[in-house]
Design a protein around this motif. Structure first.
Motif, PDB file in Angstrom:
ATOM      1  N   GLY A 262       0.795  -0.984  -0.108  1.00  0.00           N
ATOM      2  CA  GLY A 262      -0.103   0.088  -0.003  1.00  0.00           C
ATOM      3  C   GLY A 262       0.848   1.229  -0.002  1.00  0.00           C
ATOM      4  N   VAL A 263       0.356   2.560   0.348  1.00  0.00           N
ATOM      5  CA  VAL A 263       0.870   3.724   0.262  1.00  0.00           C
ATOM      6  C   VAL A 263       0.860   4.401   1.441  1.00  0.00           C
ATOM      7  N   TYR A 264       1.697   4.962   1.897  1.00  0.00           N
ATOM      8  CA  TYR A 264       1.886   5.353   3.416  1.00  0.00           C
ATOM      9  C   TYR A 264       2.337   7.029   2.847  1.00  0.00           C
ATOM     10  N   MET A 265       1.673   8.122   3.300  1.00  0.00           N
ATOM     11  CA  MET A 265       1.594   9.558   3.203  1.00  0.00           C
ATOM     12  C   MET A 265       1.576  10.096   4.388  1.00  0.00           C
ATOM     13  N   ARG A 266       2.475  11.011   4.855  1.00  0.00           N
ATOM     14  CA  ARG A 266       2.453  11.736   6.058  1.00  0.00           C
ATOM     15  C   ARG A 266       2.916  13.141   6.131  1.00  0.00           C
ATOM     16  N   LEU A 267       2.341  14.391   6.266  1.00  0.00           N
ATOM     17  CA  LEU A 267       2.789  15.636   6.113  1.00  0.00           C
ATOM     18  C   LEU A 267       3.500  15.938   7.462  1.00  0.00           C
TER      19      LEU A 267
END
Length: 794
Positions: A721-726
């Motif tokens: 899957g895709v992990y995204m964090r700002l």
């Protein structure tokens, strides 16, 4: 008598330091008994001086339902860890007070929310619930601010982050309804970071009561000027001025340290206003509060029933807007509390070092038993203390950094006073300009290696210099700093190679106007010559844990370095350097196609750290030759992205502005080639975009749920899957706080790699890496020597 007075005060100060130190050790070493258990991780952190942050549990047992409460609990603990602290979630399970909960205990306590045997525990309740266990009645409990303070203090924890503080209720002059939080602050020396009081309380009387109790009260300025209001939980302003305004976490830590050193036995309140974008304006909230109080009185909700009733009404009257505000403010408080705890740890370490004569910058060796005492740190880069890692020349290298070593010239325009040009901050064209010119060692590879060196990693810089004065001077300076120069190759004078140079022309505000870089010495080295710069690349006599490559090499040479790193099982990292060199990295080779950069899981770069312009350049190049490849499509299809797209999810994970610019979208499209991308966004923070492999625990654990954008349903692809964090920046420096922007991004990558070497995931070290970059922003050096002061956090 004068001499006696001086020595008398010094002796008294040392006595105070020893007392404070002995108190810390006594707390941290308190033995567990049948009524209290201090988690091993918390105990070890306290004993070693690591920052520890206490967290309460009534928010889980009497605030959020299960399983939302366990997700929030895990998330808040992860905020502490990401920012360099150790979380100590405090509660009671089966009549035993727990300071620090493991995962199973956390789930057990949160799952008990709403049961008759799960109580809300203040100071007065602790002896009851613990004592009842002896007669066969087991209770669980979430600790209030007061209850948490008591147990935190027993364990020796000095900083506690929570949501909102209890206070004096309206009409308390007749009802005597005053929160036990306030009296606890009058007798327990723990610093509480909260968002002030809920605005249905009497905030003015609350502050007066805290003054009577002797508890210090201050509010973080949070970018505002002058005296600020004490916050009203959902609103940044309350109409009541704060007794003290605190500029930042460093000031807060200094206050705590002074309080403890003076032996004052009362607590401190540090009010942290809710992030501006989540606040509900005071005027709007005042109307909601008035209506909620009116309905509570009509319903007869008094005493313990008053606050829950009003909170439920506020949720109803704000149409649910109070819920995201609640979450945002407690996340902000936990983040700020952790930074305060970190700064407090540094102050305490410095004072212990001054007392014992041992510098806190000494780093114990993980690869050598040599014991070498370091000298006190200095702002001069030529006086770096010798640590075991620096002294043990034969220790195995953890990191190979392949990149540029350059001589940097910074030309700062300084107009003469009294001349027409004095009012202009910009140098004049076509003529000579007065300036202050400084010369330092730089180059992207050098800067990354220096950051790793300061943070305690064993690093070898592999680069080339010319047989010239600049090159020889660079080597001499590095050797004087106990920095390994074995990987630096001097090319023969017959080759006409020149040591790399970088010249920056800055205006009077030290903002970059123009830069010229001569890095041809690396670009002219053929890829076939790379093994001569790293001889062990061919015989594999050792295997570095990480290989970092900067974009100053030719495209083929950079790929040679990266493939060599992958061949020995090392983590590979790439710093793009500039838009043109970033684009060159993904372009086709001199002969053939671009297939040699691979596609997950055959990629040659594990981590890249472009800024947003370099990311756009890389994406534009990839579009021309790479994004139509069948293997790229197979990975993209396996990501499980819905046909309706990800705009809503991306906006939630980042913000609408970044999505409009296409930054998160570009990052996702590059993941098959670079599975972890850290996009540097300047004052907007850092965006982490990562491709998770199939089976990765983050795909299923509750605390990671907000950051997992998609999960694959394709078997055999290896894609999870895709992990995204700002990651927002811990602070934004402006004006005179910024000394130089050179080396900031390089410092960031060096710090990320330093954390990875300690076994941490990327998301766990971004906050620390941002802090390291901030230190370099404040430094005249390309990499701040002050990185040594935070090395123990990695």
């Amino acid at each position: 008598m004068a001499m006696f007075g001086v020595f008398g005060r010094t002796s008294a100060l040392r006595c105070t330091v020893r007392q404070a130190s002995s108190i810390r050790w006594r707390h941290a070493s308190t033995k567990n008994n049948s009524f209290i258990r201090v988690h091993d991780e918390v105990r070890e952190a306290l004993n070693s001086g690591k920052p520890v942050v206490a967290l309460e549990t009534t928010i889980y047992t009497h605030g959020f339902p299960y399983p939302d409460n366990v997700a929030l609990a895990s998330h808040l603990e992860s905020i502490v860890r990401v920012n360099g602290g150790v979380p100590a979630t405090i509660g009671v399970i089966d009549g035993v007070a727990r300071v620090g909960l493991d995962a199973e205990e956390l789930i057990r306590l949160t799952a008990s929310a709403g049961k008759d045997t799960t109580l809300k525990l203040s100071r007065r309740d602790l002896s009851y619930v613990c004592g009842m266990r002896l007669v066969g009645k087991n209770f669980n409990g979430g600790t209030t601010i007061a209850g948490t303070m008591v147990l935190a203090h027993l364990a020796g924890i000095k900083v506690f982050a929570t949501g909102g503080l209890g206070g004096v209720h309206r009409g308390a002059e007749s009802s005597m309804d005053i929160s036990a939080d306030l009296t606890e602050l009058g007798r327990t020396p723990v610093a509480v970071v909260s968002s002030g009081c809920k605005s249905f309380l009497d905030i003015g009387r609350t502050i007066e009561y805290l003054e009577t109790e002797g508890a210090g009260v201050g509010t973080f300025a949070d970018g505002r000027q002058g005296n600020v209001d004490f916050p009203a939980f959902w609103s940044r302003d309350s109409g009541v001025k704060s007794p003290v305004t605190i500029q930042d976490e460093i000031e807060a830590a200094a206050i705590i340290h002074a309080q403890n050193s003076l032996g004052i036995k009362s607590g401190l309140v540090f009010a942290n206003p809710i992030p501006e974008e989540f606040q509900i304006p005071k005027a709007e909230m005042d109307l909601v509060i008035a209506e909620a109080i009116k309905e509570a009185e009509a319903a007869g909700a008094y005493g313990n029933a008053n606050t829950p009733y009003i909170l439920n009404k506020i949720k109803e009257l704000t149409k649910g807007n109070s819920i995201p505000a609640n979450r945002a403010l407690i996340e902000s408080n936990v983040r700020r509390g952790t930074i305060v705890a970190r700064e407090l740890g540094l102050l305490e370490a410095n004072e212990r070092g001054a007392e014992t004569g041992v510098s806190n910058t000494f780093m114990p060796s993980t690869t050598s038993t040599v014991s070498v005492a370091s000298t006190p740190s200095s702002s001069s880069s030529s006086e770096i203390p010798v640590t075991p890692l620096e002294a043990a020349e034969t220790a195995n290298t953890e990191v190979i950094v392949a990149g540029a070593l350059a001589v940097d010239f910074a030309c700062d325009y300084t107009p003469f006073s009294g001349t027409p040009s004095e009012t202009s901050t910009t140098p004049q064209l076509h003529t000579s300009n007065p300036s202050r010119i400084t010369q330092t060692l730089g180059g992207v590879g050098h800067n990354i290696a220096k950051a790793l060196h300061y943070l305690g990693s064993s690093v070898s810089l592999c680069t080339a210099i010319g047989d010239d004065l600049s090159g020889h001077a660079a080597v001499v300076q590095l050797q004087s700093q106990k920095f390994s120069t074995e990987g630096i190759k001097t090319l023969s004078s017959a080759s006409s190679a020149r040591t790399a140079q970088y010249i920056a022309v800055n205006d009077a505000n030290k903002d970059l106007m123009l830069a010229m870089a001569d890095m041809t010495i690396l670009e002219d080295i053929p890829s076939a010559s790379i093994p001569s710069l790293w001889p062990s690349i061919t015989d594999r006599t050792f295997t570095p844990a990480c290989v970092v490559v900067d974009g100053n090499w030719s495209r083929d040479a950079a790929h040679t370095w990266l493939r060599a790193g992958k061949a020995v099982g090392a983590t590979t990292a790439f710093e793009p350097v500039s838009t043109s060199k970033a684009a060159r990295f993904l372009s086709g080779p001199a002969h053939g196609t671009a297939s040699d950069i691979g596609v997950f899981p055959q990629h040659i770069v594990d981590i890249a750290t472009p800024n947003q312009h370099e990311l756009a350049a890389m994406h534009a190049t990839a579009q021309q030759a790479l994004l139509s490849r069948q293997d790229w499509w197979e990975v993209i299809d396996a990501l499980g992205i819905s046909s309706s797209g990800l705009r809503t999810a991306l906006t939630h994970a980042t913000n609408a502005d970044l999505v409009d610019q296409g930054i998160p979208q570009m990052g996702i499209q590059l993941l098959p080639f670079i599975p972890t991308i850290l996009t540097k966004l300047g004052p907007k923070g850092v965006l982490l975009t990562s491709l998770l492999p199939r089976g990765d625990e983050r795909l299923h654990r509750a605390e990671y749920k907000p950051y997992v954008l998609s999960r694959t349903n394709v078997d055999g692809s290896g894609v999870g899957g895709v992990y995204m964090r700002l990651f927002e920046p811990p602070e934004v420096l402006v004006g005179e706080d910024v000394v130089s922007v050179n080396g900031v991004g390089d410092t960031f990558l060096g710090a990320v790699v330093a954390g990875i070497l300690k076994g941490r995931r990327v998301e766990e070290v971004v906050g620390l890496a941002q802090r390291a970059a901030g230190l370099t922003l404040r430094s005249k050096e390309a990499v701040s020597p002050e990185l040594r002061s935070i090395a123990h956090l990695f």
